[in-house]
Design a protein around this motif. Structure first.
Motif, PDB file in Angstrom:
ATOM      1  N   GLY A 682       1.032  -1.616   0.118  1.00 23.36           N
ATOM      2  CA  GLY A 682       0.279  -0.208   0.222  1.00 23.36           C
ATOM      3  C   GLY A 682       1.071   1.858  -0.094  1.00 23.36           C
ATOM      4  O   GLY A 682       2.521   1.158   0.775  1.00 23.36           O
ATOM      5  N   GLU A 683       0.540   2.476  -0.998  1.00 27.03           N
ATOM      6  CA  GLU A 683       0.569   3.355  -1.165  1.00 27.03           C
ATOM      7  C   GLU A 683       1.263   4.046   1.115  1.00 27.03           C
ATOM      8  O   GLU A 683       2.730   4.707   0.680  1.00 27.03           O
ATOM      9  CB  GLU A 683      -0.086   4.324  -1.841  1.00 27.03           C
ATOM     10  N   SER A 684       0.868   3.844   1.175  1.00 27.94           N
ATOM     11  CA  SER A 684       0.495   5.482   3.100  1.00 27.94           C
ATOM     12  C   SER A 684       1.799   4.655   3.598  1.00 27.94           C
ATOM     13  O   SER A 684       2.808   5.294   4.152  1.00 27.94           O
ATOM     14  CB  SER A 684      -0.408   5.086   3.482  1.00 27.94           C
ATOM     15  N   LEU A 685       2.307   3.380   3.342  1.00 29.30           N
ATOM     16  CA  LEU A 685       2.888   2.465   4.376  1.00 29.30           C
ATOM     17  C   LEU A 685       4.314   3.342   3.313  1.00 29.30           C
ATOM     18  O   LEU A 685       5.146   3.062   4.238  1.00 29.30           O
ATOM     19  CB  LEU A 685       2.849   0.831   3.924  1.00 29.30           C
ATOM     20  N   ILE A 686       4.189   2.905   1.822  1.00 24.39           N
ATOM     21  CA  ILE A 686       5.152   3.289   1.477  1.00 24.39           C
ATOM     22  C   ILE A 686       5.473   4.569   1.616  1.00 24.39           C
ATOM     23  O   ILE A 686       7.180   4.506   1.499  1.00 24.39           O
ATOM     24  CB  ILE A 686       5.389   2.374   0.313  1.00 24.39           C
ATOM     25  N   ARG A 687       5.106   5.879   1.524  1.00 20.99           N
ATOM     26  CA  ARG A 687       5.796   7.027   2.101  1.00 20.99           C
ATOM     27  C   ARG A 687       5.653   6.717   3.281  1.00 20.99           C
ATOM     28  O   ARG A 687       6.780   8.122   2.891  1.00 20.99           O
ATOM     29  CB  ARG A 687       3.686   7.574   1.700  1.00 20.99           C
ATOM     30  N   THR A 688       5.384   6.298   4.263  1.00 24.19           N
ATOM     31  CA  THR A 688       5.920   6.669   5.617  1.00 24.19           C
ATOM     32  C   THR A 688       7.275   6.315   5.809  1.00 24.19           C
ATOM     33  O   THR A 688       7.808   6.934   5.792  1.00 24.19           O
ATOM     34  CB  THR A 688       4.359   6.692   6.374  1.00 24.19           C
ATOM     35  N   GLY A 720      13.271   2.608  -4.831  1.00 17.93           N
ATOM     36  CA  GLY A 720      12.855   2.776  -5.994  1.00 17.93           C
ATOM     37  C   GLY A 720      12.389   1.481  -6.946  1.00 17.93           C
ATOM     38  O   GLY A 720      12.298   2.166  -7.843  1.00 17.93           O
ATOM     39  N   LEU A 721      12.639   0.146  -6.686  1.00 18.03           N
ATOM     40  CA  LEU A 721      11.976  -0.528  -7.442  1.00 18.03           C
ATOM     41  C   LEU A 721      10.384  -1.123  -6.986  1.00 18.03           C
ATOM     42  O   LEU A 721       9.350  -1.357  -7.406  1.00 18.03           O
ATOM     43  CB  LEU A 721      12.758  -2.270  -6.643  1.00 18.03           C
ATOM     44  N   HIS A 722      10.004  -0.010  -6.188  1.00  8.03           N
ATOM     45  CA  HIS A 722       8.494  -0.512  -5.568  1.00  8.03           C
ATOM     46  C   HIS A 722       7.704   0.030  -6.377  1.00  8.03           C
ATOM     47  O   HIS A 722       7.970   1.841  -7.002  1.00  8.03           O
ATOM     48  CB  HIS A 722       8.185   0.959  -3.582  1.00  8.03           C
ATOM     49  N   ASN A 723       6.657   0.126  -7.112  1.00 11.13           N
ATOM     50  CA  ASN A 723       5.862   0.727  -8.414  1.00 11.13           C
ATOM     51  C   ASN A 723       4.917   0.943  -7.611  1.00 11.13           C
ATOM     52  O   ASN A 723       3.633   0.942  -8.683  1.00 11.13           O
ATOM     53  CB  ASN A 723       4.996  -0.630  -9.452  1.00 11.13           C
ATOM     54  N   GLN A 724       4.504   1.308  -6.712  1.00 11.50           N
ATOM     55  CA  GLN A 724       3.004   1.601  -6.142  1.00 11.50           C
ATOM     56  C   GLN A 724       3.222   3.396  -6.468  1.00 11.50           C
ATOM     57  O   GLN A 724       1.897   3.839  -6.659  1.00 11.50           O
ATOM     58  CB  GLN A 724       3.115   1.431  -4.771  1.00 11.50           C
ATOM     59  N   GLU A 725       4.495   3.987  -6.415  1.00 10.68           N
ATOM     60  CA  GLU A 725       4.343   5.821  -6.519  1.00 10.68           C
ATOM     61  C   GLU A 725       5.016   5.813  -6.997  1.00 10.68           C
ATOM     62  O   GLU A 725       6.635   5.649  -6.949  1.00 10.68           O
ATOM     63  CB  GLU A 725       4.333   5.882  -4.632  1.00 10.68           C
ATOM     64  N   PRO A 800      10.835  -2.172 -14.382  1.00 12.19           N
ATOM     65  CA  PRO A 800       9.785  -1.768 -15.839  1.00 12.19           C
ATOM     66  C   PRO A 800       9.476  -1.074 -16.211  1.00 12.19           C
ATOM     67  O   PRO A 800       8.652  -0.212 -17.024  1.00 12.19           O
ATOM     68  CB  PRO A 800       8.546  -2.651 -15.275  1.00 12.19           C
ATOM     69  N   ARG A 801       9.190   0.250 -15.344  1.00 12.81           N
ATOM     70  CA  ARG A 801       8.842   1.430 -15.604  1.00 12.81           C
ATOM     71  C   ARG A 801       9.545   2.504 -16.454  1.00 12.81           C
ATOM     72  O   ARG A 801      11.117   2.607 -15.929  1.00 12.81           O
ATOM     73  CB  ARG A 801       8.532   2.487 -14.484  1.00 12.81           C
ATOM     74  N   PRO A 802       9.362   3.402 -17.728  1.00 12.07           N
ATOM     75  CA  PRO A 802      10.380   4.096 -18.487  1.00 12.07           C
ATOM     76  C   PRO A 802      11.234   5.189 -17.312  1.00 12.07           C
ATOM     77  O   PRO A 802      12.644   5.293 -17.559  1.00 12.07           O
ATOM     78  CB  PRO A 802       9.595   4.470 -19.768  1.00 12.07           C
ATOM     79  N   ALA A 803      10.934   6.001 -16.592  1.00 16.70           N
ATOM     80  CA  ALA A 803      10.498   6.841 -16.122  1.00 16.70           C
ATOM     81  C   ALA A 803      12.131   6.476 -15.218  1.00 16.70           C
ATOM     82  O   ALA A 803      12.981   7.934 -15.000  1.00 16.70           O
ATOM     83  CB  ALA A 803       9.812   7.721 -15.611  1.00 16.70           C
ATOM     84  N   VAL A 804      11.512   5.060 -14.186  1.00 19.50           N
ATOM     85  CA  VAL A 804      12.617   5.270 -13.634  1.00 19.50           C
ATOM     86  C   VAL A 804      14.130   5.093 -14.049  1.00 19.50           C
ATOM     87  O   VAL A 804      15.101   5.167 -13.417  1.00 19.50           O
ATOM     88  CB  VAL A 804      11.742   3.795 -13.111  1.00 19.50           C
TER      89      VAL A 804
END
Length: 1477
Positions: A682-688, A720-725, A800-804
């Motif tokens: 989940g996003e909020s966990l990763i964000r914290t 960096g590898l998390h793809n949630q956000e 997998p994400r081009p921007a990253v």
């Protein structure tokens, strides 16, 4: 004897004498017996009764010789006299009895005092264990015992055992005596267990069938027994009749009696226990302090003490075991019945006291029974608390003595108690509500009091206490608040809790007491504390079980109190930390959200408190404790509930904000928590978690041990590898850059610390005999840190994400570029192979397997540009970035890489990557690959001439000398950011001089590059076998870049570049130029078809050849054999002007017909390119005509042959400029080449050229192509002047040198001139144009040339004479033909004028004839052949025939032509006969 007389007088005297003897203590035991027998006889005879009593008293008080039967007989005597009819005797006897009884007991006390220091060994006897055998007693004690026993028997109307001879006895007197004994000698009865007999007797008096007064007195006696001070006394001892007793009096006394019994037992045991403990303590202290006494004495006193305690303890336990069951039953009954608050308070106090006493003595069963009673009293009637119900029933049935019936009374619902609270029971399925009375609350307070004051002795019964408190707290609606304290709160579900005002005011107090109870746990010893913790944990487990499967509000009492207990015991947190946190971790995993939320709250609060607590020694010096405290935080990472993880991370954030500077060895744990966040959480966990990491990177890198920096890198990489956000991924890449910058800034410090740590670990590993294992071993630790950073960025480069990928790639190459100088030289090997090439491999693989499906949008409403609308295109960008980055490193760091030993292998691998990219079917990638190729080819050798420093005399290898210092103050390694020479040389500022690679190796690198270039070129330009919409055809920019690489590459390989290589090059150049372009790209590449402009590719091709020919020009002789091949290549391009090249089977359209938006292929306009190539050919030939190879390889012939095509096509050429350029080029080439050909005439090397040249002239001058209708007169005239130039060339460069030229060729030329000198009519000309279009100038030139070569003033060779004769003969024949034709046509035309061109032609011929004759006249007669004259004269008749013509112009020309014939009009010479004329 005197008394035996029974005479009153004598008897009186005798008794007085006996008394005197007794007072002087001269009476023996036998004598005393005799005296008593004598007194007994007097008593029976009723003599001197008062004197008798007096004598007995003196006998018993003055000495102790009277014992056993003698004593009993004396006492019976007094009793007998008490019951005479005489009042005086009666009363005197009663007083004597009282005194005698007292004396008996006093003697016993004196005896005990005398023997108190002698410890008797108790004799074991069979039978009732509670009774010691009478035989073991000392004499006085035995007498007292026997007397007491018989008094009890008599009162109970039973026969006495010892007082034999008693005839009469009143109970009142007996009871009075008993009371006085008990009153005067309580110690005797508190020490001697035989009082049981008396107690059992007293208890019998309490039976219901006994009179009320008797029961009252018995109770009072028991009361006296139970309490030592003077108490209420019934003033009825002097009354013979029993009085009436007030109702409830006995009950009241009994109640007090119970309470005093409890008080008495407790005060006695506790007093003695206190004494023993004090003694033990003083012995211990004495033992611990150095004294003179020997060790043996200490041991002796300790063991004596222990023996004494064992004996005492056995007695105390007997006493408690004897009474607790009855006490408990009575107190429970009273508690249930009590309606008075003060009485209830007393009962509860008694139960509390007993529970505490039992606890102190370690009597678990009785302790638990009393506590259970208080617990039951606290809860509503019939409350379903299984714990209480099961324990008590089992306990009582098993433990109670046989014969003692005990009834445990459960509180009855009929108690008339005021209800003060209504709440819900704590149950899985609560049924209705329950009520609490004021008595329940009173019991609860007692329970709190018990736990608070006697927690140390509760042991396992904490379970009971806490379970009860939990239920009460639940019913009262108390909820946990911060720190674990319970506060009144709303019931979350079900009917709301109803509380009276009284309870409402009480609640804060209860809450406060509850908190104080757990605060006081800090004073418990370690064992007791563990009992408390265990009880709370098992209570919590029950609450957890209850909360399974539903989301109702759970009971949080235990969790809250665990928190409170932990917080107040921080000073010894180590001993309870593991069980405490272990349990809370279980709570954190509970499915009920409220439950686990509190588990996490408790756990995180404890961790934070533990870290901030002022421990002794402080945490900074107690790393083990710090890690212990932080460990549960790490353990929370294995829990999957997001709310728990959020709590965990919030805790980390708070720890960082408050303790960040002092975490020290705890950093790996803290960082591990951040790193444990998974992608799916989940996003909020990763964000914290990421917020924590950001804080670490911005504030705490300098404070953490350097060994943790690698963990920071790993954690940042994992975000960096998390793809949630996406933003988090991109920011984490930014963090990695910041980290790398920090490494750079603090490089030296970090390096030192890591090396120190490494040395320590190495030593440990050696001691254990294991190998030290860490990533990127054996690079130095600081370099390993960098390599880990690079590896992490490398992973992100294939996200997998081009921007990253883009951001990571840019960061990776920037950091290697900016900070790579810090690495040890040998580490570069790892950077190249394990980081860069590994990355290239992965990117190549992903790019080649990427999906070609179109992606509609980039998530949300983001539109994707068409250049990025497939995964393949997005990967292409990554491939481009990666390859460019690696190439740049190879370029800028080659001075570091080349000395590494396997540089050539690395170079090959890089070239292989460039090749695969260049040959990928993606224009962007392929073009970028070539750019990278260009970049690595612009590398100079490791030390350029301009950079070469002066060599110190001692060393042979050039060692760089730094100009100016580039290292900062105090730095051992220079820390420089730029890619300057200074930086690259600064690396070797002292120890290791750079190895300058030998030229041979360098050459191998360039040849490897050439082979790669050739493979790219041949593969990419090879036409596909089949074509369809998806066929990949290389773009023009790609081909241009490819060809543009060659000149730079060639500079390095020119010395070994041979004909084979040139052949290969030629194939690629030819194929590249032949590639068509797609119609949608054409507007950008082709300016317009009409403009004669070269494309960049064509420019590049010519530049490549130019570089080559210039190199050949200045190169050695053996290189010059390449000229012909270059000519061949250029001439092949020249042919494109008329015949564009074909690209495989691909159909191309003319650019004018192509539609831009369709996938069509457009052929380029090759004319400008072909023409430029031709110019190059001419230019090159001018320089190289005389070269042996050029002569031998028939270059001139090839040029002529190539030019023949556009010259013969002439007006049919795609562009008019082509044939014009071809002519001018031919003229230039011939002007240089013909002298060379003449020079080599004898060698035969040019033999085959002449026919080719003749045919070329023929095809051009007499072309089959028709001029376009729209050709203007001026154009025509200009074109004719070109033809004239060709004839002029023949007349100046060929015919004058006829003797060096094959005859056949000259013949062909003459025939051609002849043909040219005759006007050829074209039917298409209008009358107005005819005179111009007939190429009069050309014909004239041909004729004049014929004329010119018809005679010659000087004939130096037979060949010249031959050409003159031939020319004359041709000319004259030509004139004759023209004249004949004219005469014929004139005659046929009648009155009509002849065509203009024919008139012109005849005029020209007539003029030519006159010119010819003039010339012949001027020529030396010997040079003119006789045949020639004959042919001239033969013209005359024909001329004469022309006189009839009607044209005045012809007539005047004819006149001029006829005039010269006058010179032939001579008389014929006379025949010479016989030698005469």
């Amino acid at each position: 004897m005197g008394c035996g007389t029974k005479e009153p007088k004598i008897t009186q005297l005798c008794l007085a004498a006996i008394q005197r003897l007794m007072s002087h203590e001269v009476v023996s035991e036998t004598a005393a017996g005799n005296i008593i027998n004598m007194l007994w006889q007097l008593m029976e005879n009723s003599l001197e009764e008062l004197k008798l009593l007096q004598t007995v008293l003196v006998l018993l008080t003055t000495n102790t010789v009277v014992h056993d039967e003698a004593l009993s007989k004396a006492i019976v005597l007094c009793f007998r006299l008490h019951f005479t009819k005489d009042n005086i005797t009666n009363n005197t006897a009663a007083a004597t009895v009282r005194q005698v009884v007292t004396v008996v007991f006093e003697r016993m006390v004196a005896e005990d005092e005398k023997h108190k220091d002698i410890i008797e060994q108790p004799v074991l006897v069979q039978g009732n264990s509670n009774r010691r055998s009478v035989s073991t007693l000392k004499p006085c004690a035995k007498d007292a015992y026997m007397l007491f026993q018989d008094l009890c028997q008599l009162v109970n109307a039973d026969a006495p055992y010892w007082l034999v001879g008693m005839t009469e006895m009143t109970r009142t007197f007996g009871l009075e005596l008993l009371e006085s004994v008990l009153n005067d000698f309580p110690q005797v009865f508190l020490q001697v267990t035989e009082c049981e007999i008396f107690l059992s007797l007293l208890v019998k008096f309490l039976d219901a069938d006994k009179p009320q007064w008797l029961r009252a007195v018995a109770v009072e006696s028991i009361h006296r027994l139970c309490v030592q001070p003077q108490l209420l006394s019934l003033e009825m001892l002097d009354k013979v009749e029993p009085p009436t007793i007030p109702e409830g009096y006995a009950m009241s006394v009994a109640f007090h009696c119970l309470l005093d019994l409890v008080r008495g037992i407790t005060s006695m045991i506790e007093g003695e226990l206190g004494e023993i403990e004090t003694e033990c303590q003083s012995i211990t202290e004495a033992a611990s302090s150095p004294t003179q006494s020997s060790e043996q004495q200490e041991l002796q006193s300790t063991s004596d003490q222990m023996d004494k305690e064992i004996v005492s303890r056995a007695v105390w336990e007997e006493m408690v075991n004897a009474c607790w069951c009855g006490l408990l039953a009575a107190l429970s009954l009273l508690l249930d019945a009590s309606t008075d608050e003060a009485a209830t308070e007393n009962i509860l106090k008694a139960e509390l006291t007993m529970a505490a006493l039992c606890g102190r003595l370690g009597l678990v069963t009785s302790r638990d029974a009393f506590i259970t009673a208080i617990c039951k009293g606290s809860l509503p009637p019939h409350y379903a608390l299984t714990l209480l119900n099961t324990t008590t029933a089992a306990t009582l049935s098993n433990k109670c003595k046989t014969g003692q019936s005990v009834m445990m009374i459960s509180p009855s619902s009929e108690s008339h108690q005021q209800v003060v609270a209504v709440g819900q029971p704590l149950a899985v399925q609560p049924q209705g509500t329950v009520m609490l009375t004021s008595k329940n609350i009173q019991c609860m307070r007692t329970l709190l009091n018990l736990a608070h004051c006697h927690g140390a002795v509760l042991g396992t019964s904490w379970q009971l206490v806490l379970a009860t408190l939990q239920h009460l707290v639940w019913i009262l609606g108390l909820k946990p608040s911060s720190g674990g304290a319970l506060k009144p709160g709303r019931a979350v579900e079900g009917p709301s809790t109803v509380l009276t005002t009284a309870v409402m005011t009480d609640l804060p107090v209860i809450s406060n007491i509850l908190s104080r109870l757990f605060e006081s746990s800090q004073y418990l010893d370690d064992v007791s504390l563990h009992h408390l913790i265990n009880a709370l944990c098992s209570l919590s487990l029950e609450a957890m079980d209850m909360a399974y499967g539903n989301n109702k509000e759970p009971s949080l009492f235990a969790v809250a109190k665990l928190l409170e207990t932990g917080l107040v015991n921080m000073h010894r947190i180590e001993i309870l930390w593991r069980p405490l946190t272990g349990h809370l971790l279980e709570v954190c995993q509970h499915p009920n959200s409220r439950m686990r939320e509190w588990g996490a709250e408790a756990l995180t609060s404890l961790i934070k408190a533990g870290l901030t607590f002022n421990h002794d020694p402080p945490l900074s010096q107690n790393q083990r404790l710090q890690l212990l405290l932080l460990n549960p935080l790490k353990e929370m990472s294995s829990i999957n509930h997001p709310d728990i993880r959020l709590k965990q991370l919030e805790c980390v954030l708070q720890i960082l904000q408050s303790q960040g500077d002092s975490l020290g060895p705890g950093w790996p744990l803290v960082l591990g928590v951040m790193g444990a966040i998974r992608n799916d959480q989940g996003e909020s966990l990763i964000r914290t978690a990421f917020q924590c990491l950001q804080l670490v990177v911005t504030d705490f890198l300098p404070t953490m041990p350097c060994t943790c920096l690698q963990i920071v890198v790993d954690v940042a990489g994992s975000f960096g590898l998390h793809n949630q956000e996406l933003n988090i991924s991109l920011t984490s890449i930014g963090l990695l850059w910041n980290i790398s910058d920090y490494f750079f800034q603090r490089g030296e410090t970090i390096e030192k610390e890591l090396n120190k740590e490494e040395a320590a670990q190495q030593k440990q590993a050696e001691e254990k005999g294991v190998v030290l294992n860490r990533p990127f071993h054996p690079a130095p630790p600081f370099d390993c840190l960098w390599l880990c950073l690079y590896a992490k960025l490398g992973e992100l480069c294939v996200d997998p994400r081009p921007a990253v990928r883009k951001s990571a790639g840019q960061t990776l190459f920037s950091t290697i570029g900016a900070h790579g100088t810090l690495l040890q030289h040998s580490t570069w090997h790892t950077v190249i192979w394990k980081v860069l090439f590994h990355l290239l491999d992965r990117v190549r693989e992903s790019s080649t397997t990427a999906d070609k499906e179109k992606i509609e949008s980039g998530g949300g409403n983001i539109l994707i540009h068409h250049s990025r609308d497939t995964a393949e295109k997005q990967w292409a960008e990554t491939w481009v970035l990666t390859l460019a980055g690696v190439a740049r490193i190879f370029n800028t760091r080659r001075y570091l890489l080349q000395p590494l030993g396997d540089f050539s292998r690395a170079w090959d691998v890089l070239l292989d990557h460039i090749q695969s990219a260049a040959l990928s079917k993606n224009n962007e990638v392929s073009l970028a690959a070539l750019k990278s190729f260009q970049e690595i080819l612009q590398i100079v050798s490791p030390v350029r001439d301009s950079d070469k420093p002066e060599t110190p005399p001692a060393v042979n290898v050039p060692v760089p000398v730094l100009i100016g210092s580039i290292s900062g103050p105090g730095l051992s390694r220079p820390f420089v950011r730029t890619d300057s020479i200074g930086e690259r040389l600064g690396r070797y500022n002292s120890s290791e001089p750079p190895v300058v690679t030998d030229e041979l190796e360098d050459l191998n690198l360039w040849w490897a590059a050439w082979n790669t270039w050739y493979r790219i070129g041949s593969e990419s330009t090879k036409p596909p076998v089949t074509f369809d919409k998806l066929t990949f055809i290389p773009s023009q920019p790609f081909l241009t870049a490819l060809i543009q690489i060659f000149p730079a590459l060639y500079q390095h390989i020119k010395t070994g570049f041979n004909m084979d290589d040139l052949q290969k090059l030629g194939v690629i150049l030819h194929s590249a130029v032949s590639v068509p372009i797609s119609s949608d790209a054409s507007p950008f590449i082709l300016p317009s078809y009409t403009e004669a402009v070269l494309t960049s590719l064509q420019e590049a091709v010519l530049t490549a050849l130019d570089v080559l020919q210039k190199a050949i020009c200045v190169g050695p002789e053996n290189m010059q054999i390449m000229y012909p091949a270059i000519f061949d290549q250029l001439l092949a391009f020249v042919e494109f002007s008329c015949k564009p090249p074909q690209y495989g089977q691909l159909e191309t359209k003319h650019i004018a017909n192509a539609k831009y938006n369709q996938a069509e292929w457009v052929a380029l306009n090759y004319v400008p390119f072909a023409e430029r190539s031709l110019e190059v050919v001419v230019d090159l030939y001018q320089k190289t005509a005389c070269h042996k190879a050029v002569v031998n390889e028939k270059v001139l012939q090839n040029i002529i042959k190539t030019l023949r095509v556009p010259l013969s096509l002439k007006y049919s050429c795609p562009s008019e400029s082509t044939w014009k350029l071809a002519v001018s080029s031919l003229l230039k080439v011939l002007s240089i080449g013909l002298p060379v050909a003449r020079q080599h005439a004898s060698s035969g090397k040019f033999d085959s050229m002449w026919p080719e040249l003749a045919n070329t002239f023929e095809d051009f001058l007499f072309t089959k192509s028709i001029p376009p209708d729209n050709l203007s007169i001026q154009e025509f005239q200009r074109n004719e002047s070109i033809d004239v130039e060709v004839v002029q060339l023949i007349s100046t460069e060929i015919l004058p040198y006829a003797n060096f030229i094959p005859k056949e060729f000259v013949g062909q030329i003459m025939t051609m001139l002849n043909k040219g000198s005759i006007h050829s009519q074209s039917s298409s000309f209008t009358e107005a144009e005819i005179d111009i279009r007939l190429r009069e100038e050309f014909s004239k030139m041909c004729f004049e040339t014929l004329l010119q070569f018809s005679f010659s003033n000087k004939v130096t060779t037979p060949q010249e004479g031959y050409i003159s004769r031939m020319a004359l003969s041709v000319l004259l024949k030509r004139s004759q033909d023209v004249l004949h034709r004219y005469i014929e046509d004139e005659r046929l035309s009648g009155k009509c004028p002849l065509p203009r061109q024919q008139v012109t032609e005849i005029i020209f011929v007539l003029k030519a004839v006159s010119t010819l004759i003039d010339s012949l006249k001027k020529t030396q007669p010997e040079n003119v052949d006789g045949n020639t004259w004959a042919q001239v004269i033969a013209l005359y008749p024909t001329l004469v025939e022309c006189i009839t013509c009607s044209s005045s112009e012809v007539c005047s020309a004819l006149k001029e032509a006829l005039v010269p014939f006058k010179d032939f009009m001579q008389p014929p010479a006379s025949k010479v006969q016989n030698g005469e004329s």
